[in-house]
Design a protein around this motif. Structure first.
Motif, PDB file in Angstrom:
ATOM      1  N   ASP A  58       0.789  -1.319  -0.016  1.00  0.00           N
ATOM      2  CA  ASP A  58       0.033   0.061   0.028  1.00  0.00           C
ATOM      3  C   ASP A  58       0.897   1.411   0.051  1.00  0.00           C
ATOM      4  OD1 ASP A  58      -2.723  -0.619  -0.106  1.00  0.00           O
ATOM      5  OD2 ASP A  58      -2.366  -1.634   1.924  1.00  0.00           O
ATOM      6  N   GLU A  59       0.545   2.235  -0.640  1.00  0.00           N
ATOM      7  CA  GLU A  59       1.234   3.652  -0.784  1.00  0.00           C
ATOM      8  C   GLU A  59       1.154   4.229   0.721  1.00  0.00           C
ATOM      9  OE1 GLU A  59      -0.382   5.861  -3.822  1.00  0.00           O
ATOM     10  OE2 GLU A  59      -2.227   5.499  -3.517  1.00  0.00           O
ATOM     11  N   ALA A  60       2.213   5.245   0.814  1.00  0.00           N
ATOM     12  CA  ALA A  60       2.271   6.036   2.161  1.00  0.00           C
ATOM     13  C   ALA A  60       1.146   6.564   2.325  1.00  0.00           C
ATOM     14  CB  ALA A  60       3.661   6.957   1.845  1.00  0.00           C
ATOM     15  N   TRP A  61       0.308   7.261   1.490  1.00  0.00           N
ATOM     16  CA  TRP A  61      -0.889   7.858   1.658  1.00  0.00           C
ATOM     17  C   TRP A  61      -1.864   6.984   2.475  1.00  0.00           C
ATOM     18  CZ3 TRP A  61      -3.302  12.401   1.448  1.00  0.00           C
ATOM     19  CH2 TRP A  61      -4.672  12.596   1.351  1.00  0.00           C
ATOM     20  N   HIS A  62      -2.061   5.629   2.230  1.00  0.00           N
ATOM     21  CA  HIS A  62      -2.777   4.859   3.191  1.00  0.00           C
ATOM     22  C   HIS A  62      -2.317   4.566   4.414  1.00  0.00           C
ATOM     23  CE1 HIS A  62      -5.125   1.382   4.092  1.00  0.00           C
ATOM     24  NE2 HIS A  62      -4.135   0.777   4.441  1.00  0.00           N
ATOM     25  N   TRP A  63      -0.925   4.312   4.618  1.00  0.00           N
ATOM     26  CA  TRP A  63      -0.561   4.209   5.925  1.00  0.00           C
ATOM     27  C   TRP A  63      -0.640   5.522   6.805  1.00  0.00           C
ATOM     28  CZ3 TRP A  63      -0.656  -0.415   6.900  1.00  0.00           C
ATOM     29  CH2 TRP A  63      -0.279  -1.509   5.968  1.00  0.00           C
ATOM     30  N   ALA A  64      -0.284   6.725   5.993  1.00  0.00           N
ATOM     31  CA  ALA A  64      -0.580   7.954   6.650  1.00  0.00           C
ATOM     32  C   ALA A  64      -2.018   8.123   7.275  1.00  0.00           C
ATOM     33  CB  ALA A  64      -0.054   9.243   6.131  1.00  0.00           C
ATOM     34  N   MET A  65      -3.066   7.877   6.414  1.00  0.00           N
ATOM     35  CA  MET A  65      -4.427   8.179   6.507  1.00  0.00           C
ATOM     36  C   MET A  65      -4.801   7.110   7.905  1.00  0.00           C
ATOM     37  SD  MET A  65      -5.740  10.657   5.214  1.00  0.00           S
ATOM     38  CE  MET A  65      -4.355  11.201   5.311  1.00  0.00           C
ATOM     39  N   GLY A  72     -10.483   2.030   8.778  1.00  0.00           N
ATOM     40  CA  GLY A  72     -11.813   2.193   8.228  1.00  0.00           C
ATOM     41  C   GLY A  72     -12.097   3.731   7.954  1.00  0.00           C
ATOM     42  N   TYR A  73     -10.825   4.466   7.933  1.00  0.00           N
ATOM     43  CA  TYR A  73     -10.993   5.845   7.595  1.00  0.00           C
ATOM     44  C   TYR A  73     -11.734   6.099   6.146  1.00  0.00           C
ATOM     45  CZ  TYR A  73      -7.097   5.338   4.138  1.00  0.00           C
ATOM     46  OH  TYR A  73      -6.416   5.011   2.954  1.00  0.00           O
ATOM     47  N   TRP A  74     -11.612   5.139   5.155  1.00  0.00           N
ATOM     48  CA  TRP A  74     -12.027   5.212   4.181  1.00  0.00           C
ATOM     49  C   TRP A  74     -13.518   5.227   3.845  1.00  0.00           C
ATOM     50  CZ3 TRP A  74      -8.830   1.622   5.784  1.00  0.00           C
ATOM     51  CH2 TRP A  74      -9.499   0.242   5.780  1.00  0.00           C
ATOM     52  N   PRO A  78     -14.745   9.231   2.937  1.00  0.00           N
ATOM     53  CA  PRO A  78     -14.791   8.755   1.727  1.00  0.00           C
ATOM     54  C   PRO A  78     -13.634   9.610   0.884  1.00  0.00           C
ATOM     55  CG  PRO A  78     -16.903   9.315   2.131  1.00  0.00           C
ATOM     56  CD  PRO A  78     -16.240   9.351   3.334  1.00  0.00           C
ATOM     57  N   GLU A  79     -13.751  10.828   0.963  1.00  0.00           N
ATOM     58  CA  GLU A  79     -12.816  11.827   0.244  1.00  0.00           C
ATOM     59  C   GLU A  79     -11.375  11.434   0.284  1.00  0.00           C
ATOM     60  OE1 GLU A  79     -13.034  13.928   4.372  1.00  0.00           O
ATOM     61  OE2 GLU A  79     -14.413  12.598   3.272  1.00  0.00           O
ATOM     62  N   LEU A  80     -11.077  10.678   1.429  1.00  0.00           N
ATOM     63  CA  LEU A  80      -9.622  10.311   1.906  1.00  0.00           C
ATOM     64  C   LEU A  80      -9.159   9.066   1.312  1.00  0.00           C
ATOM     65  CD1 LEU A  80      -9.178  11.800   5.387  1.00  0.00           C
ATOM     66  CD2 LEU A  80      -8.649  12.899   3.250  1.00  0.00           C
ATOM     67  N   ALA A  81     -10.040   8.363   0.764  1.00  0.00           N
ATOM     68  CA  ALA A  81     -10.106   6.909   0.055  1.00  0.00           C
ATOM     69  C   ALA A  81      -8.875   6.911  -0.928  1.00  0.00           C
ATOM     70  CB  ALA A  81     -11.415   6.358  -0.352  1.00  0.00           C
TER      71      ALA A  81
END
Length: 94
Positions: A58-65, A72-74, A78-81
């Motif tokens: 998974d990319e850094a975006w996902h791990w940071a989110m 379950g942040y997505w 959902p705007e951060l998915a």
């Protein structure tokens, strides 16, 4: 995936950089806090370590989110998915 040591280290450093960038930009972390968090999230794994580089699936975006908003942040945001264009631009070198 198999990398040379040079490729692995370059990819590791780039993911650390992007992870820290997201924490600063979207999480109000200081550069020092973000860099420390990136080093913790992306530790160096020696060659031959089982599942070396698995975190790269998974990319850094996902791990940071996940760090900023939790599992379950997505669903809650959902705007951060998907990463925004600012992240994509940063990933291409700014």
């Amino acid at each position: 995936m198999t990398w040379t040591e040079t490729e692995y280290r370059a990819y590791l450093e780039e993911e650390r950089r992007l992870y820290a960038w997201v924490l600063c930009r979207y999480g109000d972390r200081t550069p020092q806090e973000a860099r420390a968090a990136a080093l913790g999230r992306y530790p160096y794994e020696p060659a031959g370590a089982p599942l070396r580089g698995l975190i790269f699936h998974d990319e850094a975006w996902h791990w940071a989110m996940l760090t900023l908003h939790g599992e379950g942040y997505w669903h809650r945001h959902p705007e951060l998915a998907d990463p925004p264009s600012a992240y994509e631009n940063e990933a291409r070198g700014g």
